[in-house]
Design a protein around this motif. Structure first.
Motif, PDB file in Angstrom:
ATOM      1  N   TYR A  22      17.866  17.894  -0.964  1.00  0.00           N
ATOM      2  CA  TYR A  22      18.395  19.224  -0.700  1.00  0.00           C
ATOM      3  C   TYR A  22      17.432  19.938   0.237  1.00  0.00           C
ATOM      4  O   TYR A  22      16.251  19.602   0.293  1.00  0.00           O
ATOM      5  N   TYR A  23      17.958  20.953   0.908  1.00  0.00           N
ATOM      6  CA  TYR A  23      17.094  21.803   1.680  1.00  0.00           C
ATOM      7  C   TYR A  23      17.582  23.248   1.596  1.00  0.00           C
ATOM      8  O   TYR A  23      18.721  23.517   1.213  1.00  0.00           O
ATOM      9  N   SER A  24      16.678  24.141   1.978  1.00  0.00           N
ATOM     10  CA  SER A  24      16.976  25.563   2.007  1.00  0.00           C
ATOM     11  C   SER A  24      16.500  26.097   3.343  1.00  0.00           C
ATOM     12  O   SER A  24      15.307  26.182   3.603  1.00  0.00           O
ATOM     13  N   ALA A  25      17.445  26.433   4.204  1.00  0.00           N
ATOM     14  CA  ALA A  25      17.076  26.885   5.547  1.00  0.00           C
ATOM     15  C   ALA A  25      16.438  28.270   5.507  1.00  0.00           C
ATOM     16  O   ALA A  25      15.639  28.620   6.383  1.00  0.00           O
ATOM     17  N   SER A  26      16.809  29.049   4.515  1.00  0.00           N
ATOM     18  CA  SER A  26      16.216  30.375   4.375  1.00  0.00           C
ATOM     19  C   SER A  26      16.409  30.834   2.942  1.00  0.00           C
ATOM     20  O   SER A  26      17.202  30.253   2.181  1.00  0.00           O
ATOM     21  N   GLU A  27      15.702  31.870   2.572  1.00  0.00           N
ATOM     22  CA  GLU A  27      15.820  32.397   1.215  1.00  0.00           C
ATOM     23  C   GLU A  27      17.275  32.742   0.922  1.00  0.00           C
ATOM     24  O   GLU A  27      17.950  33.366   1.739  1.00  0.00           O
ATOM     25  N   GLY A  28      17.743  32.276  -0.216  1.00  0.00           N
ATOM     26  CA  GLY A  28      19.109  32.588  -0.614  1.00  0.00           C
ATOM     27  C   GLY A  28      20.137  31.548  -0.218  1.00  0.00           C
ATOM     28  O   GLY A  28      21.308  31.673  -0.577  1.00  0.00           O
ATOM     29  N   THR A  29      19.721  30.521   0.524  1.00  0.00           N
ATOM     30  CA  THR A  29      20.661  29.471   0.918  1.00  0.00           C
ATOM     31  C   THR A  29      20.124  28.105   0.522  1.00  0.00           C
ATOM     32  O   THR A  29      18.907  27.865   0.582  1.00  0.00           O
ATOM     33  N   THR A  30      21.030  27.227   0.113  1.00  0.00           N
ATOM     34  CA  THR A  30      20.668  25.839  -0.144  1.00  0.00           C
ATOM     35  C   THR A  30      21.807  24.947   0.342  1.00  0.00           C
ATOM     36  O   THR A  30      22.975  25.360   0.324  1.00  0.00           O
ATOM     37  N   GLY A  86      23.003  14.128  -8.822  1.00  0.00           N
ATOM     38  CA  GLY A  86      22.097  14.093  -9.964  1.00  0.00           C
ATOM     39  C   GLY A  86      21.014  15.145  -9.918  1.00  0.00           C
ATOM     40  O   GLY A  86      20.177  15.216 -10.825  1.00  0.00           O
ATOM     41  N   TYR A  87      21.020  15.967  -8.870  1.00  0.00           N
ATOM     42  CA  TYR A  87      19.993  16.995  -8.685  1.00  0.00           C
ATOM     43  C   TYR A  87      20.629  18.358  -8.449  1.00  0.00           C
ATOM     44  O   TYR A  87      21.737  18.464  -7.922  1.00  0.00           O
ATOM     45  N   ASN A  88      19.879  19.391  -8.819  1.00  0.00           N
ATOM     46  CA  ASN A  88      20.204  20.756  -8.437  1.00  0.00           C
ATOM     47  C   ASN A  88      18.937  21.443  -7.959  1.00  0.00           C
ATOM     48  O   ASN A  88      17.832  21.021  -8.325  1.00  0.00           O
ATOM     49  N   VAL A  89      19.103  22.471  -7.155  1.00  0.00           N
ATOM     50  CA  VAL A  89      17.938  23.179  -6.636  1.00  0.00           C
ATOM     51  C   VAL A  89      18.132  24.677  -6.799  1.00  0.00           C
ATOM     52  O   VAL A  89      19.248  25.172  -6.940  1.00  0.00           O
ATOM     53  N   SER A  90      16.978  25.360  -6.762  1.00  0.00           N
ATOM     54  CA  SER A  90      16.989  26.828  -6.771  1.00  0.00           C
ATOM     55  C   SER A  90      15.937  27.319  -5.800  1.00  0.00           C
ATOM     56  O   SER A  90      14.768  26.905  -5.907  1.00  0.00           O
ATOM     57  N   LYS A 146      11.114  33.404  -1.366  1.00  0.00           N
ATOM     58  CA  LYS A 146      10.719  32.751  -0.131  1.00  0.00           C
ATOM     59  C   LYS A 146       9.668  31.674  -0.369  1.00  0.00           C
ATOM     60  O   LYS A 146       9.609  30.677   0.330  1.00  0.00           O
ATOM     61  N   ARG A 147       8.837  31.845  -1.383  1.00  0.00           N
ATOM     62  CA  ARG A 147       7.732  30.918  -1.637  1.00  0.00           C
ATOM     63  C   ARG A 147       8.125  29.673  -2.412  1.00  0.00           C
ATOM     64  O   ARG A 147       7.513  28.629  -2.250  1.00  0.00           O
ATOM     65  N   GLU A 148       9.121  29.796  -3.295  1.00  0.00           N
ATOM     66  CA  GLU A 148       9.329  28.760  -4.293  1.00  0.00           C
ATOM     67  C   GLU A 148      10.708  28.088  -4.182  1.00  0.00           C
ATOM     68  O   GLU A 148      11.730  28.761  -4.000  1.00  0.00           O
ATOM     69  N   PHE A 149      10.685  26.777  -4.378  1.00  0.00           N
ATOM     70  CA  PHE A 149      11.911  25.976  -4.271  1.00  0.00           C
ATOM     71  C   PHE A 149      11.813  24.885  -5.326  1.00  0.00           C
ATOM     72  O   PHE A 149      10.991  23.982  -5.212  1.00  0.00           O
ATOM     73  N   SER A 150      12.652  24.967  -6.354  1.00  0.00           N
ATOM     74  CA  SER A 150      12.542  24.018  -7.459  1.00  0.00           C
ATOM     75  C   SER A 150      13.677  23.001  -7.423  1.00  0.00           C
ATOM     76  O   SER A 150      14.771  23.270  -6.916  1.00  0.00           O
ATOM     77  N   LEU A 151      13.386  21.845  -7.980  1.00  0.00           N
ATOM     78  CA  LEU A 151      14.347  20.734  -8.049  1.00  0.00           C
ATOM     79  C   LEU A 151      14.543  20.380  -9.517  1.00  0.00           C
ATOM     80  O   LEU A 151      13.579  20.113 -10.222  1.00  0.00           O
ATOM     81  N   ARG A 152      15.792  20.342  -9.963  1.00  0.00           N
ATOM     82  CA  ARG A 152      16.081  20.074 -11.366  1.00  0.00           C
ATOM     83  C   ARG A 152      16.886  18.802 -11.533  1.00  0.00           C
ATOM     84  O   ARG A 152      17.867  18.575 -10.799  1.00  0.00           O
ATOM     85  N   LEU A 153      16.433  18.009 -12.494  1.00  0.00           N
ATOM     86  CA  LEU A 153      17.185  16.841 -12.926  1.00  0.00           C
ATOM     87  C   LEU A 153      17.792  17.193 -14.284  1.00  0.00           C
ATOM     88  O   LEU A 153      17.064  17.413 -15.255  1.00  0.00           O
ATOM     89  N   GLU A 154      19.093  17.294 -14.360  1.00  0.00           N
ATOM     90  CA  GLU A 154      19.734  17.731 -15.606  1.00  0.00           C
ATOM     91  C   GLU A 154      19.762  16.624 -16.655  1.00  0.00           C
ATOM     92  O   GLU A 154      19.602  16.880 -17.841  1.00  0.00           O
ATOM     93  N   SER A 155      19.986  15.398 -16.217  1.00  0.00           N
ATOM     94  CA  SER A 155      20.058  14.266 -17.136  1.00  0.00           C
ATOM     95  C   SER A 155      19.471  13.057 -16.408  1.00  0.00           C
ATOM     96  O   SER A 155      20.187  12.377 -15.675  1.00  0.00           O
ATOM     97  N   ALA A 156      18.187  12.844 -16.598  1.00  0.00           N
ATOM     98  CA  ALA A 156      17.484  11.848 -15.802  1.00  0.00           C
ATOM     99  C   ALA A 156      18.011  10.432 -16.044  1.00  0.00           C
ATOM    100  O   ALA A 156      18.368  10.059 -17.171  1.00  0.00           O
TER     101      ALA A 156
END
Lengths: 111, 113
Positions: A47-55, A63-67, A71-81
């Motif tokens: 995943y990528y985020s070109a700017s704050e508020g967009t992914t 199998g992944y989600n992001v948040s 502007k500083r932080e970008f997390s990657l979540r695995l819901e069911s590994a």
């Protein structure tokens, strides 16, 4: 100036467990990215985020989600590994085009 | 779509040998080209880049020239050192990619004393 930081450095999960990989950058970059690195496959964009508020989805988003928390932080979540998600995960950031700065990586083992 | 093909490794050289790692690409428009290096246990670092045809990127004794006619960006160094042992990735960003890097699969270089 720490650049791009990632936590944790290493994680072992059982199949079905969830976890969140954290990434932060202190370079005031607009764009942030999550990649996975597998032997013989190079790096593939999750995943990528070109700017704050967009992914947006990359090459291998299933199998992944992001948040993009701010502007500083970008997390990657695995819901069911799953074992197929065993990999090394890299976060990166960039200002507009071109040079991306990478974090040190998170090694994930899913049993 | 965009793609990068680089020579299969591993490459093993003796110290002071000449290095070439081949890289060719397919992309829409006029891409920017990069070489990244990954030392053992670390993340990727930008080694050099070139943004237009005939540009030469250089850093730490490494060089690569953007060849539009052959769609290539081969990495060279005249005299490698043990400390150059790492994985090298060729990559590109094309005009329509919204800043997304497309990587080759990487080439492992080992330099022996």
């Amino acid at each position: 100036n720490a650049g791009v930081t990632q936590t944790p450095k290493f994680q072992v999960l059982k199949t079905g467990q969830s976890m969140t990989l954290q990434c932060a950058q202190d370079m005031n970059h607009n764009s942030m990215y999550w990649y996975r690195q597998d032997p013989g496959m190079g790096l593939r964009l999750i995943y990528y985020s070109a700017s704050e508020g967009t992914t947006d989805k990359g090459e291998v988003p299933n199998g992944y989600n992001v948040s993009r928390l701010n502007k500083r932080e970008f997390s990657l979540r695995l819901e069911s590994a799953a074992p197929s998600q065993t990999s090394v995960y890299f976060c990166a950031s960039s200002a507009a085009v071109e040079t991306q700065y990478f974090g040190p990586g998170t090694r994930l083992l899913v049993l | 779509g965009d793609s990068v093909t680089q020579m299969e490794g591993p490459v093993t050289l003796s110290e002071e040998a000449f290095l070439t790692i081949n890289c060719t690409y397919t992309a829409t428009g006029y891409p920017s080209l990069f070489w990244y290096v990954q030392y053992p246990g670390e993340g990727l670092q930008l080694l050099l880049k070139a943004t237009k045809a005939d540009d030469k990127g250089s850093n730490k004794g490494f060089e690569a020239t953007y060849r539009k006619e052959t769609t290539s960006f081969h990495l060279e160094k005249g005299s490698v050192q043990v400390s150059d042992s790492a994985v090298y990735f060729c990559a590109l960003i094309s005009g329509g990619s919204n800043y997304k890097l497309t990587f080759g699969k990487g080439t492992l270089l080992t330099v022996n004393p």
